[in-house]
Design a protein around this motif. Structure first.
Motif: not given
Lengths: 211, 211
Positions: A5, A8, A35, B56, B64-65, B89
């Protein structure tokens, strides 16, 4: 990294710009951080900003400090007649960790480098001379790096300060403690030989016989 | 570390809690950061908080997104008949990097572990069964770690899903036994995906259907 994403990807890029953190470490850290509980990450972010905003240079010696002057400069137990001249603020930490030095410090802020246009006025040499005029300093210990620019800077300072009634000394060059002869390079070995000292209780310092 | 200003001590401690960053690296990073321009450090802090707050879990697959559903789930070009079941994830990223898998994912969120009290209901197994009821999934690929708990979880799932008209396969034994997914290189991971085999007792080997 297009499978990560956007926020990130940004984080991996930002972490990857830090020294000693490669692309894989940056990704691993980013994955760990997303996380982690958001509050903990906010705490880390605040700690970062607090350190960045509250840690300043000591106005007297140039070391890292939160308050003016720094802990070393403010300590009445330190020997104000000794001044150790270092290149960077972090060098002070090395001496403080070693723990045997009880004098004060002065951070030069760099080394002379005509090629990079770094002249004496770009370093804190005027501030050093001001301190020598005001403070009861009797010895300046040159603790600059032993590379070409560091040596040139030490020589320049030795000449510049020669007229003053202050002792100028340099850190000894020699063998690292605890290492074998075979790991010392030739220049270090030569310097160690030049700077040899009499074994206490035998005779006077052989290095003085050169005079 | 008492020779460091308070905010730097805090920063060294905070950085040292990150995975793979030891005390020396933490100190080196802290020294770098207090010497960096405050605005850059603020940018880093904001990037940290943004990633932590905006990244999230995908409500569908658990990856993960930033947006719901994630890019993989929202991509109409992905093969909705294939579902790859992973533990974490981050495992999705490994498959996406390998690049050969075009199906969807489901993050289990852990492995069964009676010793640690992790029961089937603690993992996203009910959500998986719900997906199997709604989505046109024809094959579930078990891509859990090949350690004892991963194998036990795979076996449990194979038994639990055996009654459904869905093919259950496992990554090929090409992965080093006893190691986690993240230590496999991309080619090994692609080969393991190609050579996946039916779990005995459920249906015939899907890889043989390619012949």
């Amino acid at each position: 990294m297009s499978h990560l994403p956007g926020p990130m990807v940004d984080l991996v890029a930002a972490l990857g710009r830090l020294p000693g953190i490669g692309p894989r470490s940056a990704e691993r850290l980013a994955i760990h951080l997303v996380q982690t509980d958001s509050r903990q990450v906010c705490d880390l972010a605040q700690t970062l900003v607090a350190a960045s905003e509250r840690v300043r240079s000591c106005e007297r010696c140039g070391g890292f400090t939160e308050h003016q002057p720094c802990r070393v400069c403010a300590d009445p137990a330190r020997d104000g007649s000794l001044l150790c001249l270092v290149e960077k603020p972090v060098d002070i930490l090395l001496f403080e960790k070693a723990g045997s030095y009880r004098g004060l410090y002065h951070v030069l802020g760099g080394k002379l480098s005509p090629l990079q246009g770094i002249e004496p006025e770009d370093l804190s040499i005027p501030a050093l001379e001001k301190r020598l005029g005001i403070e009861p300093i009797r010895e300046v210990i040159l603790a600059l790096p032993t590379d070409v620019e560091g040596d040139a800077t030490s020589s320049y300072l030795a000449r510049r300060l020669a007229g003053r009634s202050v002792r100028i000394s340099r850190l000894a060059h020699g063998l690292p403690v605890g290492s074998a002869l075979e790991y010392a390079d030739e220049l270090t070995l030569s310097r160690a030989l030049e700077g040899r000292r009499a074994v206490p209780g035998t005779e006077s310092d052989p290095a003085q016989h050169h005079d």
